[in-house]
Structures are given as structure tokens and as C-alpha cells.
Write an enzyme that holds these catalytic residues in place. Structure first.
Site, PDB file in Angstrom:
ATOM      1  N   LYS A  69       6.671  -0.140  -5.208  1.00 33.29           N
ATOM      2  CA  LYS A  69       5.736   0.355  -4.185  1.00 33.29           C
ATOM      3  C   LYS A  69       4.471   0.843  -4.875  1.00 33.29           C
ATOM      4  O   LYS A  69       4.533   1.291  -6.029  1.00 33.29           O
ATOM      5  CB  LYS A  69       6.367   1.517  -3.406  1.00 33.29           C
ATOM      6  CG  LYS A  69       5.733   1.762  -2.055  1.00 33.29           C
ATOM      7  CD  LYS A  69       6.250   0.799  -1.005  1.00 33.29           C
ATOM      8  CE  LYS A  69       5.604   1.010   0.328  1.00 33.29           C
ATOM      9  NZ  LYS A  69       6.272   0.201   1.368  1.00 33.29           N
TER      10      LYS A  69
HETATM   11  P1  NAD Z   1      -0.714   1.737  10.089  1.00 37.79           P
HETATM   12  O1  NAD Z   1      -1.654   2.433   9.188  1.00 37.79           O
HETATM   13  O2  NAD Z   1      -1.081   0.406  10.624  1.00 37.79           O
HETATM   14  O3  NAD Z   1      -0.351   2.655  11.361  1.00 37.79           O
HETATM   15  C1  NAD Z   1       0.137   3.967  11.295  1.00 37.79           C
HETATM   16  C2  NAD Z   1      -0.262   4.645  12.606  1.00 37.79           C
HETATM   17  O4  NAD Z   1       0.420   5.896  12.688  1.00 37.79           O
HETATM   18  C3  NAD Z   1      -1.764   4.924  12.706  1.00 37.79           C
HETATM   19  O5  NAD Z   1      -2.246   4.450  13.961  1.00 37.79           O
HETATM   20  C4  NAD Z   1      -1.870   6.432  12.573  1.00 37.79           C
HETATM   21  O6  NAD Z   1      -2.958   6.984  13.293  1.00 37.79           O
HETATM   22  C5  NAD Z   1      -0.531   6.881  13.138  1.00 37.79           C
HETATM   23  N1  NAD Z   1      -0.073   8.185  12.640  1.00 37.79           N
HETATM   24  C6  NAD Z   1      -0.162   8.680  11.385  1.00 37.79           C
HETATM   25  N2  NAD Z   1       0.385   9.914  11.340  1.00 37.79           N
HETATM   26  C7  NAD Z   1       0.826  10.182  12.579  1.00 37.79           C
HETATM   27  C8  NAD Z   1       1.504  11.288  13.165  1.00 37.79           C
HETATM   28  N3  NAD Z   1       1.833  12.355  12.437  1.00 37.79           N
HETATM   29  N4  NAD Z   1       1.827  11.225  14.483  1.00 37.79           N
HETATM   30  C9  NAD Z   1       1.518  10.129  15.221  1.00 37.79           C
HETATM   31  N5  NAD Z   1       0.881   9.058  14.715  1.00 37.79           N
HETATM   32  C10 NAD Z   1       0.544   9.086  13.415  1.00 37.79           C
HETATM   33  O7  NAD Z   1       0.675   1.687   9.297  1.00 37.79           O
HETATM   34  P2  NAD Z   1       1.893   0.693   9.526  1.00 37.79           P
HETATM   35  O8  NAD Z   1       1.718  -0.471   8.640  1.00 37.79           O
HETATM   36  O9  NAD Z   1       2.119   0.501  10.987  1.00 37.79           O
HETATM   37  O10 NAD Z   1       3.087   1.546   8.890  1.00 37.79           O
HETATM   38  C11 NAD Z   1       3.752   2.581   9.605  1.00 37.79           C
HETATM   39  C12 NAD Z   1       5.069   2.900   8.910  1.00 37.79           C
HETATM   40  O11 NAD Z   1       5.855   1.697   8.815  1.00 37.79           O
HETATM   41  C13 NAD Z   1       4.955   3.419   7.473  1.00 37.79           C
HETATM   42  O12 NAD Z   1       6.004   4.317   7.225  1.00 37.79           O
HETATM   43  C14 NAD Z   1       5.155   2.169   6.642  1.00 37.79           C
HETATM   44  O13 NAD Z   1       5.618   2.457   5.322  1.00 37.79           O
HETATM   45  C15 NAD Z   1       6.220   1.466   7.463  1.00 37.79           C
HETATM   46  N6  NAD Z   1       6.319   0.015   7.213  1.00 37.79           N
HETATM   47  C16 NAD Z   1       5.232  -0.800   7.374  1.00 37.79           C
HETATM   48  C17 NAD Z   1       5.376  -2.161   7.141  1.00 37.79           C
HETATM   49  C18 NAD Z   1       4.237  -3.139   7.373  1.00 37.79           C
HETATM   50  O14 NAD Z   1       4.494  -4.357   7.289  1.00 37.79           O
HETATM   51  N7  NAD Z   1       3.032  -2.704   7.709  1.00 37.79           N
HETATM   52  C19 NAD Z   1       6.602  -2.674   6.714  1.00 37.79           C
HETATM   53  C20 NAD Z   1       7.698  -1.816   6.582  1.00 37.79           C
HETATM   54  C21 NAD Z   1       7.527  -0.460   6.835  1.00 37.79           C
END
Ligand code: NAD
Length: 466
Positions: free
Chosen positions: A105
Site C-alpha cells: 500500500k
Molecule cells: P473516495 O476518495 O473516492 O471517496 C471517499 C468519500 O468519503 C469522499 O466523498 C469523502 O468526502 C467521504 N468521507 C471521508 N470521510 C468521511 C466521513 N468521516 N464521513 C462521511 N464521509 C466521509 O475514496 P474511495 O476510493 O471511494 O475509498 C473509500 C474507502 O474504500 C477507503 O477506505 C478505501 O481504502 C476503500 N477502498 C477503495 C477501493 C477503490 O477501488 N477505490 C478499493 C478497495 C477499498
């Protein structure tokens, strides 16, 4: 900022619990649990007439398989502990889901919204250079992908910078996944994690024994769902679940929530959010946030950040099922409280594995230099066409027109990617289900998944003789 040491401790405590159940030798358990290495870099970029120093990390957790795989996160809250916790989760995820990768990561301490696109590009290119010169970006050693705060643009810059540094490397496109289609990406990667969450829920609903235990209706249309986070993962999970009939009754974002007991119109909310970067002004908006995590619903999907369900609020949760779309949203203490309350949790290293599964498809596509479906699409169409003609001839009736096109059409890349993803999510759930119901000492899905994942890594190390 999230408490990153709590996150790392949580992941390690969950590991210890499962290693104990496996009676894993202590030396081997320690080898697996601890990250192999974490590289920290402080690099400067001259922007807006001064030097800005950025701190980035790339952790390699386990190299029992290579390349290692794991996203790069852009966030002000990033830290070494957080990156190590996320890298460990990647090892367990790839192992559970039978993907040929170890776990890694990366992260950069930055608010991506505070910089213009061209500035972010320069920062990303410099970060790429720092990682690539140490083989921490490399098609056969370490393959990043998108995560929180990064997207296909960032992945395209990484791929381009790597190619610039290695112009004769024939597999250079495979150095990173999550790229745009025109830059070597695969159809369906952007939606993959959210779609995987949707498949995970559908899989669970197809097992009557599990629905009965969780007291969930087996029908998707009966599910009332709350989602935290409306980014890449949260939006796509909401979209596919609501398109299939589930009601998304609340979505919680950073600056407030949207509530609609009859089901939020996801596409309208997406248009509004894309334009304004806030929920303010949308029908059903309220400034309430945290309290909605403990609102009554069938399924709660945390899809934002880690540690949001912790020892302080776990006792108030009223959902029947929590599906961890984010990484590490439930702390290990909260996990025990939820278990006592009879609330089930589908763990992150299964529920959000759709992203890395489709990244795997992209990596294979880049190595093979050929898009999915190219060799079979026409052949399939010809065979299906002959079959339709034969049926028409034999029955003296014409084939229904609306079905004809569907039956004849050959599989395109997106069809194959979605089918492969569904198959993987189904396989993963079936393995967890079987382990969970076959061992009385295993009390939750997380432990079932961990036991499977750790056993495979331990076997790999034993064969390697390390
Ligand atoms: P992203 O940046 O696209 O979206 C995250 C969203 O969460 C944003 O809109 C942000 O404003 C919101 N947010 C942040 N803190 C918050 C809070 N305390 N309360 C409410 N909303 C909040 O990120 P993403 O890619 O959607 O990733 C989200 C999660 O999923 C992370 O934990 C990431 O590690 C995990 N993840 C992502 C992927 C991927 O392919 N993008 C894959 C596996 C896991």
C-alpha cells in the site's frame, strides 16, 4: 484525522485471533503479521514560487507472491501506521480471493483538492520517480492502483512517468492499474469495488441459512440501506444496489447527510455532488452525520474511512448487517461488541476486494497486450446466429426479436470483466460460508475469512522455506 495506531492494532488483533485458531507457529505468525518494509520519502516540488516538501510512503507487507499489489492514497491523514495496516489487509485480501499477489500500500500526505490538476500531476510524477527508482513501482514487483483521493488521472500520470523512466520495458503498462481505457485500462475498473460490494450482498442473500441467522429478508427489494461516503466506492455500491431494488434511505458525507425513507434518487444526488462537491441544497439534506450510523436499517455500508465504528458507538448500532466497503471501518473492539449484539459483519478484505480483482484483470490484459473478448466475440456471434437459425428452421417460427439480439451478441470486455468479478465474489463468499459453518470455534465471517487467508500465506512461506 483517524487514529492510525488503533487501525494497525485492530488489524493485528484480528490476525492474532485467527492465527491462534490455526495453531500457527509463533515465529511464522510473526513473519506474516509484520510488514516486510516501509519506505518513507520526503521530496520537494517547486510550486507557486516556493519549495513544498511532501511525505509519501510505500509499504510492502508480504512478498509470498510477487508482484505485491495495493493502492496509493492521497490524504492529509495518511501515516506509516495507516499504510502498514492497509498493506496487511491487501495481503489477506489477495490471499483470500486467490489472486497471485502479495500485499502492499502507498500514501502521500496531501489534500488533493488543494492543488490544481497540473500541480497534482507534477507532484505525482515526482512521487512516481521516487518509488520507481527503488522498484516500488514495477510490473513484476510492485503494482499500485487507485485508493482514496486518487483516480484514473493519477494512475495515467504514474504509468506515463514509469514509461518515461523505462522506455524499453515492454510490460511497462502493467506497472499500475486503474488507468483510463485509452491508457491501457480495462473496462469496469472504476465501478469494480462498488459493484463487488453489490455482488457480495447478493451472494449473502442467496444463502437462506445466513439470512435466517442475520434475520434479513432474502430479497434485495426488502433491504433498507445506509451508506457512509459517496466517493468512488460509496456511489457505485449505492447505484447498483438501488438499481436492483434496494432502498438507500440515508447517505452520510463529510458535511452532512441526505435522507429519504422511500429511497434516494442516486443519479440525481451524484449530479448534484459532482457539481457542488457537497450535499447542501439537495432534497432531504441535514447536517446530522455521525448519529445516522446508529439509525435503524437492514444493512449499513461504511464506504469512507477507517475506525468509524469503534468502542464508543458500536453498542448503539442497529443495523442487522455491516458490509465493510471501506478498509478498516470497524475496530477490533467494536467487532467484539457487535458480535455480542448479534450483528454480522462482512469484512473489508472480502467485501471491497472487487477493486483488486478487476485490477488483476487489467494487469493480465496489459501483460497479454490484448483486450478481453477479441478472440471470441465474433466466433460466439456466428455460432449463436447459426443456433437461432436452426431453431427457426426446426420450429418454423421466428425467434422473438427482443431476445434475438441478446442471444446472438458475443461477450465484450465489460461483459467478461463483470462475469469474472461476479464469479470471484461468489467463490469468496462460498469459501467464507463453508469455513464459518464448519468450525464451531469460528464465531464470525471475519475470522472465517482470516483463517482461510492466513493458512494460504503460511503454506506459501512453509514451501518457500522462510
Ligand atoms: P473516495 O476518495 O473516492 O471517496 C471517499 C468519500 O468519503 C469522499 O466523498 C469523502 O468526502 C467521504 N468521507 C471521508 N470521510 C468521511 C466521513 N468521516 N464521513 C462521511 N464521509 C466521509 O475514496 P474511495 O476510493 O471511494 O475509498 C473509500 C474507502 O474504500 C477507503 O477506505 C478505501 O481504502 C476503500 N477502498 C477503495 C477501493 C477503490 O477501488 N477505490 C478499493 C478497495 C477499498
Amino acid at each position: 484525522m483517524t487514529n492510525s495506531i488503533e487501525f494497525l492494532n485492530s488489524v493485528n488483533q484480528m490476525f492474532d485471533k485467527s492465527a491462534k485458531l490455526l495453531s500457527l507457529r509463533k515465529d511464522l505468525a510473526t513473519k506474516i503479521k509484520l510488514a516486510n518494509s516501509t519506505y518513507t520519502v520526503n521530496f520537494g516540488v517547486k510550486l507557486r514560487n516556493k519549495f513544498h516538501t511532501f511525505t509519501g510512503f510505500r509499504c510492502v507487507h508480504s512478498e509470498h507472491n510477487e508482484p505485491v499489489k495495493g493502492g496509493i492514497r492521497y490524504s492529509l491523514g495518511a501515516s506509516q501506521n495507516e499504510v502498514e495496516a492497509l498493506a496487511a489487509l491487501m495481503s489477506y485480501k489477495c490471499s483470500l480471493m486467490d489472486l497471485p499477489f502479495g500485499g502492499s500500500k502507498g500514501a502521500l500526505i496531501i489534500d488533493p483538492n488543494a492543488w490544481k490538476q497540473e500541480e497534482l500531476e507534477r507532484i505525482t510524477r515526482r512521487f512516481t520517480y521516487e518509488l520507481a527508482k527503488r522498484d516500488l513501482i514495477h510490473p513484476s514487483q510492485n503494482v499500485p492502483g487507485p485508493d482514496m483521493g486518487t483516480d484514473e488521472n493519477v494512475m495515467a500520470w504514474i504509468a506515463d512517468e514509469y514509461r518515461r523512466l523505462n522506455p524499453t520495458e515492454i510490460d511497462s503498462l502493467a506497472c499500475v492499474t486503474g488507468k483510463p481505457i485509452s491508457k491501457g485500462g480495462v473496462h469496469g475498473r472504476t465501478e469494480a469495488t462498488g459493484r463487488g460490494v453489490y455482488y457480495a450482498i447478493n451472494e449473502l442473500l442467496s444463502y437462506p441459512k445466513d439470512c435466517k441467522k442475520i434475520k434479513l429478508s432474502p430479497h434485495i427489494e426488502d433491504q433498507k440501506i445506509i451508506i457512509q461516503g459517496f466517493g468512488n466506492v460509496g456511489y457505485y455500491a449505492a447505484k447498483f444496489l438501488s438499481e436492483d431494488g434496494a432502498k438507500i434511505i440515508t447517505i452520510i458525507e463529510k458535511d452532512g447527510s441526505v435522507v429519504n425513507e422511500t429511497g434516494i434518487d442516486i443519479e440525481s444526488l451524484k449530479k448534484h455532488f459532482d457539481k457542488k462537491r457537497t450535499f447542501v441544497g439537495f432534497d432531504g439534506f441535514t447536517t446530522t452525520r455521525k448519529r445516522f450510523l446508529s439509525k435503524e436499517c437492514d444493512i449499513l455500508i461504511p464506504a469512507a474511512v477507517e475506525n468509524v465504528i469503534n468502542k464508543k458507538n458500536a453498542k448503539n448500532i442497529k443495523a442487522k448487517l455491516i458490509v465493510e466497503a471501506a478498509n478498516g471501518p470497524v475496530t477490533s473492539e467494536a467487532n467484539s461488541i457487535l458480535q455480542k449484539k448479534g450483528i454480522s459483519v462482512l469484512p473489508d478484505f472480502y467485501a471491497n476486494s472487487g477493486g483488486v480483482i478487476v485490477s488483476y484483470f487489467e494487469w493480465v490484459k496489459n501483460l497479454s497486450k490484448m483486450r478481453y473478448g477479441l478472440m471470441q466475440e465474433r466466433e460466439e456471434e456466428k455460432r449463436q446466429s447459426s443456433l437461432v437459425s436452426a431453431l427457426e428452421l426446426m420450429t418454423d417460427k421466428s425467434f422473438p426479436n427482443d431476445l434475438k439480439d441478446k442471444v446472438i451478441k458475443g461477450s465484450t470486455e465489460i461483459d467478461l470483466v463483470r462475469s469474472g468479478l461476479e464469479e470471484k465474489m461468489s467463490e469468496g463468499y462460498s469459501n467464507i460460508h463453508e469455513k464459518f459453518h464448519s468450525n464451531k470455534k469460528i464465531k464470525d465471517f471475519r475470522t472465517a475469512g482470516m483463517v482461510i487467508a492466513i493458512k494460504k500465506i503460511a503454506d506459501a512461506y512453509s514451501y518457500l522455506g522462510i
